[in-house]
Scaffold this active site. Structure first.
Site, short mmCIF file in Angstrom:
data_model
loop_
_atom_site.label_atom_id
_atom_site.label_comp_id
_atom_site.label_asym_id
_atom_site.label_seq_id
_atom_site.Cartn_x
_atom_site.Cartn_y
_atom_site.Cartn_z
CD GLN A 76 -4.00 -7.25 1.39
OE1 GLN A 76 -5.08 -8.09 2.26
NE2 GLN A 76 -2.72 -7.13 1.31
CG PHE A 77 -2.84 -0.04 -1.17
CD1 PHE A 77 -2.22 -0.06 -1.69
CD2 PHE A 77 -2.95 -0.36 0.54
CE1 PHE A 77 -0.18 0.00 -0.95
CE2 PHE A 77 -0.97 0.06 1.50
CZ PHE A 77 -0.64 -0.20 -0.15
CB THR A 78 -1.13 -5.10 -1.13
OG1 THR A 78 -1.81 -5.74 -0.30
CG2 THR A 78 -0.34 -3.67 -0.38
#
Length: 148
Positions: free
Chosen positions: A74-76
Site C-alpha cells: 500500500q504505497f498510499t
C-alpha cells in the site's frame, strides 16, 4: 518502511473477483508501504516486529500462537495531505524499488515461521476484514543512526 497492522478474525484480498490472499482464522492483516531509502535492514526489522509484537489475545504474538499474516502492499501509506486537497505520493518508493522489498518482507516472515498470504502488488485490490478488538497499530522503522 511503514506498516499498519490489524488483528483480525478473518481477512481476504480479491483481484478481479478472485481471492488471491486469505486468512480464514485469527491473524494479522498488514498494509505495507515502502519509502525511497528502505533496504535490507528495514526489511528484517519490520518482519521481526510484525512477527513478535504482542498484538494477539492474552498479550501473545503471532509467533507465540502461529497466527497467519496477510500482507498487502500500500504505497498510499506514504501519502502526504498536509497541503491542499490532493495528496502527494512523493515519499512512496516507485514499484521497481518497493516491490522487491515487499516480497522480501513476506519472505522474511516466512523464514521466521509465519504462514504468509499476500495481496497482488500493484493491482486494484478489494480487501475485506473483520477487525478483532479492534486492534490497529502504525509501525514505522526507526530512523537510521548516523555514525560520525
Amino acid at each position: 518502511m511503514r506498516a499498519v497492522i490489524q488483528r483480525v478474525l478473518s481477512a481476504s484480498v480479491r483481484v478481479d473477483g478472485e481471492v488471491v490472499g486469505e486468512l480464514d482464522r485469527p491473524g494479522l492483516l498488514v498494509y505495507l508501504g515502502v519509502t525511497h531509502d528502505d533496504g535490507t535492514a528495514e526489511v528484517a526489522w519490520t518482519a521481526r516486529k510484525i512477527w513478535d509484537l504482542r498484538l494477539m489475545r492474552e498479550e501473545q504474538s503471532a509467533s507465540d500462537v502461529g497466527a497467519p499474516v496477510l500482507v498487502v502492499s500500500q504505497f498510499t501509506l506514504y501519502g502526504d495531505a498536509r497541503k491542499g486537497r490532493r495528496p502527494t505520493w512523493q515519499a512512496a518508493a516507485p514499484g521497481p524499488v518497493s516491490e522487491p522489498l515487499y516480497d522480501a518482507v513476506c519472505a522474511e516472515l516466512e523464514r521466521l515461521g509465519a504462514q504468509v498470504a499476500r495481496g497482488r502488488f500493484g493491482a486494484d485490490m478489494r480487501v475485506e476484514s473483520v477487525n478483532d478488538g479492534p486492534i490497529t497499530l502504525v509501525l514505522d522503522t526507526p530512523a537510521p543512526q548516523v555514525v560520525e
